[in-house]
Design a protein around this motif. Structure first.
Motif, PDB file in Angstrom:
ATOM      1  N   ALA A  23       0.832  -1.204   0.000  1.00 22.90           N
ATOM      2  CA  ALA A  23       0.000   0.000   0.000  1.00 22.90           C
ATOM      3  C   ALA A  23       0.868   1.255   0.000  1.00 22.90           C
ATOM      4  CB  ALA A  23      -0.942  -0.005   1.192  1.00 22.90           C
ATOM      5  N   VAL A  24       1.956   1.227   0.751  1.00 21.59           N
ATOM      6  CA  VAL A  24       2.874   2.372   0.780  1.00 21.59           C
ATOM      7  C   VAL A  24       3.510   2.546  -0.598  1.00 21.59           C
ATOM      8  CG1 VAL A  24       4.998   3.297   1.789  1.00 21.59           C
ATOM      9  CG2 VAL A  24       3.298   2.196   3.254  1.00 21.59           C
ATOM     10  N   ASP A  25       3.937   1.414  -1.197  1.00 22.76           N
ATOM     11  CA  ASP A  25       4.503   1.493  -2.551  1.00 22.76           C
ATOM     12  C   ASP A  25       3.501   2.102  -3.524  1.00 22.76           C
ATOM     13  OD1 ASP A  25       6.972   0.462  -1.946  1.00 22.76           O
ATOM     14  OD2 ASP A  25       6.402  -1.623  -2.423  1.00 22.76           O
ATOM     15  N   ALA A  26       2.252   1.696  -3.427  1.00 23.96           N
ATOM     16  CA  ALA A  26       1.219   2.211  -4.324  1.00 23.96           C
ATOM     17  C   ALA A  26       1.014   3.708  -4.115  1.00 23.96           C
ATOM     18  CB  ALA A  26      -0.092   1.462  -4.112  1.00 23.96           C
ATOM     19  N   LYS A  27       1.012   4.147  -2.868  1.00 27.93           N
ATOM     20  CA  LYS A  27       0.852   5.585  -2.583  1.00 27.93           C
ATOM     21  C   LYS A  27       2.043   6.385  -3.090  1.00 27.93           C
ATOM     22  CE  LYS A  27      -3.105   6.126  -0.699  1.00 27.93           C
ATOM     23  NZ  LYS A  27      -4.124   6.913  -1.377  1.00 27.93           N
ATOM     24  N   ILE A  28       3.235   5.843  -2.928  1.00 25.68           N
ATOM     25  CA  ILE A  28       4.430   6.537  -3.429  1.00 25.68           C
ATOM     26  C   ILE A  28       4.336   6.709  -4.937  1.00 25.68           C
ATOM     27  CG2 ILE A  28       6.921   6.309  -3.797  1.00 25.68           C
ATOM     28  CD1 ILE A  28       7.070   5.062  -0.987  1.00 25.68           C
ATOM     29  N   VAL A  29       3.953   5.649  -5.630  1.00 24.74           N
ATOM     30  CA  VAL A  29       3.799   5.719  -7.086  1.00 24.74           C
ATOM     31  C   VAL A  29       2.709   6.721  -7.454  1.00 24.74           C
ATOM     32  CG1 VAL A  29       3.069   4.406  -9.120  1.00 24.74           C
ATOM     33  CG2 VAL A  29       4.712   3.415  -7.509  1.00 24.74           C
ATOM     34  N   GLU A  30       1.612   6.728  -6.697  1.00 24.28           N
ATOM     35  CA  GLU A  30       0.505   7.656  -6.963  1.00 24.28           C
ATOM     36  C   GLU A  30       0.973   9.105  -6.810  1.00 24.28           C
ATOM     37  OE1 GLU A  30      -3.717   8.946  -4.888  1.00 24.28           O
ATOM     38  OE2 GLU A  30      -2.895   6.954  -4.456  1.00 24.28           O
ATOM     39  N   TYR A  31       1.714   9.383  -5.745  1.00 24.16           N
ATOM     40  CA  TYR A  31       2.184  10.751  -5.518  1.00 24.16           C
ATOM     41  C   TYR A  31       3.224  11.172  -6.553  1.00 24.16           C
ATOM     42  CZ  TYR A  31      -0.218  11.119  -1.029  1.00 24.16           C
ATOM     43  OH  TYR A  31      -1.157  11.206  -0.046  1.00 24.16           O
ATOM     44  N   GLU A  32       4.119  10.258  -6.902  1.00 25.72           N
ATOM     45  CA  GLU A  32       5.115  10.583  -7.926  1.00 25.72           C
ATOM     46  C   GLU A  32       4.424  10.901  -9.248  1.00 25.72           C
ATOM     47  OE1 GLU A  32       7.644   7.152  -7.766  1.00 25.72           O
ATOM     48  OE2 GLU A  32       8.995   8.083  -6.297  1.00 25.72           O
ATOM     49  N   SER A  33       3.416  10.119  -9.558  1.00 24.43           N
ATOM     50  CA  SER A  33       2.641  10.350 -10.776  1.00 24.43           C
ATOM     51  C   SER A  33       1.927  11.699 -10.712  1.00 24.43           C
ATOM     52  CB  SER A  33       1.631   9.221 -10.976  1.00 24.43           C
ATOM     53  OG  SER A  33       0.789   9.507 -12.061  1.00 24.43           O
ATOM     54  N   PHE A  34       1.365  12.025  -9.553  1.00 21.17           N
ATOM     55  CA  PHE A  34       0.677  13.297  -9.365  1.00 21.17           C
ATOM     56  C   PHE A  34       1.638  14.468  -9.556  1.00 21.17           C
ATOM     57  CE2 PHE A  34      -0.741  16.747  -6.543  1.00 21.17           C
ATOM     58  CZ  PHE A  34      -1.981  17.013  -7.121  1.00 21.17           C
ATOM     59  N   VAL A  35       2.836  14.350  -9.003  1.00 19.40           N
ATOM     60  CA  VAL A  35       3.836  15.410  -9.148  1.00 19.40           C
ATOM     61  C   VAL A  35       4.185  15.595 -10.627  1.00 19.40           C
ATOM     62  CG1 VAL A  35       6.249  16.019  -8.689  1.00 19.40           C
ATOM     63  CG2 VAL A  35       4.799  15.219  -6.827  1.00 19.40           C
ATOM     64  N   GLU A  36       4.409  14.492 -11.326  1.00 20.73           N
ATOM     65  CA  GLU A  36       4.803  14.571 -12.739  1.00 20.73           C
ATOM     66  C   GLU A  36       3.665  15.049 -13.635  1.00 20.73           C
ATOM     67  OE1 GLU A  36       7.822  14.216 -14.135  1.00 20.73           O
ATOM     68  OE2 GLU A  36       8.575  14.006 -12.091  1.00 20.73           O
ATOM     69  N   ARG A  37       2.480  14.455 -13.490  1.00 21.34           N
ATOM     70  CA  ARG A  37       1.369  14.763 -14.398  1.00 21.34           C
ATOM     71  C   ARG A  37       0.723  16.113 -14.114  1.00 21.34           C
ATOM     72  NH1 ARG A  37      -2.865  12.499 -13.627  1.00 21.34           N
ATOM     73  NH2 ARG A  37      -2.442  11.351 -11.737  1.00 21.34           N
ATOM     74  N   LEU A  39       1.421  18.601 -11.090  1.00 21.36           N
ATOM     75  CA  LEU A  39       2.155  19.741 -10.550  1.00 21.36           C
ATOM     76  C   LEU A  39       3.226  20.268 -11.509  1.00 21.36           C
ATOM     77  CD1 LEU A  39       2.493  18.689  -6.812  1.00 21.36           C
ATOM     78  CD2 LEU A  39       0.838  20.249  -7.852  1.00 21.36           C
ATOM     79  N   LYS A  40       4.027  19.372 -12.081  1.00 22.02           N
ATOM     80  CA  LYS A  40       5.071  19.851 -12.997  1.00 22.02           C
ATOM     81  C   LYS A  40       4.472  20.417 -14.284  1.00 22.02           C
ATOM     82  CE  LYS A  40       9.007  17.381 -11.184  1.00 22.02           C
ATOM     83  NZ  LYS A  40      10.132  16.489 -11.453  1.00 22.02           N
ATOM     84  N   ALA A  41       3.372  19.840 -14.749  1.00 21.49           N
ATOM     85  CA  ALA A  41       2.694  20.390 -15.931  1.00 21.49           C
ATOM     86  C   ALA A  41       2.139  21.781 -15.628  1.00 21.49           C
ATOM     87  CB  ALA A  41       1.574  19.457 -16.382  1.00 21.49           C
ATOM     88  N   ASP A  42       1.578  21.945 -14.434  1.00 17.65           N
ATOM     89  CA  ASP A  42       1.067  23.249 -14.020  1.00 17.65           C
ATOM     90  C   ASP A  42       2.211  24.252 -13.916  1.00 17.65           C
ATOM     91  OD1 ASP A  42      -0.959  24.991 -13.325  1.00 17.65           O
ATOM     92  OD2 ASP A  42      -0.957  24.436 -11.203  1.00 17.65           O
ATOM     93  N   HIS A  43       3.344  23.814 -13.410  1.00 15.42           N
ATOM     94  CA  HIS A  43       4.530  24.674 -13.305  1.00 15.42           C
ATOM     95  C   HIS A  43       4.978  25.143 -14.687  1.00 15.42           C
ATOM     96  CE1 HIS A  43       8.921  25.398 -12.727  1.00 15.42           C
ATOM     97  NE2 HIS A  43       8.452  26.062 -11.682  1.00 15.42           N
ATOM     98  N   GLU A  44       5.057  24.244 -15.630  1.00 13.78           N
ATOM     99  CA  GLU A  44       5.458  24.606 -16.998  1.00 13.78           C
ATOM    100  C   GLU A  44       4.462  25.574 -17.632  1.00 13.78           C
ATOM    101  OE1 GLU A  44       8.260  24.020 -18.726  1.00 13.78           O
ATOM    102  OE2 GLU A  44       8.988  23.174 -16.838  1.00 13.78           O
ATOM    103  N   ARG A  45       3.176  25.328 -17.393  1.00 13.53           N
ATOM    104  CA  ARG A  45       2.135  26.204 -17.932  1.00 13.53           C
ATOM    105  C   ARG A  45       2.275  27.618 -17.352  1.00 13.53           C
ATOM    106  NH1 ARG A  45      -1.412  22.673 -17.730  1.00 13.53           N
ATOM    107  NH2 ARG A  45      -1.999  22.917 -15.548  1.00 13.53           N
ATOM    108  N   CYS A  46       2.541  27.699 -16.061  1.00 12.48           N
ATOM    109  CA  CYS A  46       2.721  29.002 -15.416  1.00 12.48           C
ATOM    110  C   CYS A  46       3.955  29.720 -15.962  1.00 12.48           C
ATOM    111  CB  CYS A  46       2.856  28.834 -13.905  1.00 12.48           C
ATOM    112  SG  CYS A  46       1.335  28.380 -13.072  1.00 12.48           S
TER     113      CYS A  46
END
Length: 168
Positions: A23-37, A39-46
């Motif tokens: 479950a921890v591994d799954a959450k880590i993957v989920e958060y990493e995906s969230f950051v990439e998809r 937050l970083k996309a929003d940063h580039e757009r800004c």
């Protein structure tokens, strides 16, 4: 974004919550995906919005300087070069420099006397600078969200490593 991160951080900090290693591994993957998809996309757009706003502001300032020169030197006619695109220029003759067409927004152009255009451009510069301030605040918030998410991922990996060390 912050509520998503805060919610999950609160859940992670509760002592009663025991997560399995998967479950921890799954959450880590989920958060990493969230950051990439997200937050970083929003940063580039800004960043792109800031670049565009800065370019518009610089064009506005250059036009205002040119109008100031026309007014100061009392130039009534002008010979210049105009770029048609792709670095292709043609000579142009302006027989009357007493007025200018200004893009007032939404691709509408309005003919104005030079003094009025200069005042309009000063107001437009102030408006653009306020917009840049808002965009800079937005990008600071996105950076803080990225930092918080990465911190949360780090906490989760620490929990995971402590749990695996306790099992050994």
């Amino acid at each position: 974004v912050t509520s998503f991160i805060d919610c999950h951080l609160a859940a992670m900090e509760e002592d009663e919550v025991e997560l399995e290693a998967g479950a921890v591994d799954a959450k880590i993957v989920e958060y990493e995906s969230f950051v990439e998809r997200v937050l970083k996309a929003d940063h580039e757009r800004c960043l792109e919005e800031i670049r565009e706003a800065t370019a518009t502001l610089e064009e506005c300032k250059a036009l205002r300087r040119n109008i100031s020169l026309l007014l100061k030197d009392d130039i009534s006619e002008l010979e210049t070069s105009v770029e048609l695109g792709c670095q292709f220029y043609v000579k142009a003759f302006v027989p009357d420099t007493s007025s200018i067409f200004i893009d007032v927004g939404l691709n509408f152009r309005l003919e104005m006397p030079l003094a009025e255009a200069q005042a309009f451009l000063e107001d437009k510069e102030l408006h653009l600078m306020k917009g840049l301030e808002l965009k800079n605040k937005r990008i600071a918030k996105v950076k803080a969200d990225i930092h918080e998410a990465l911190h949360l991922i780090d906490l989760m990996t620490q929990v995971q490593s402590e749990a695996s060390a306790a099992r050994s």
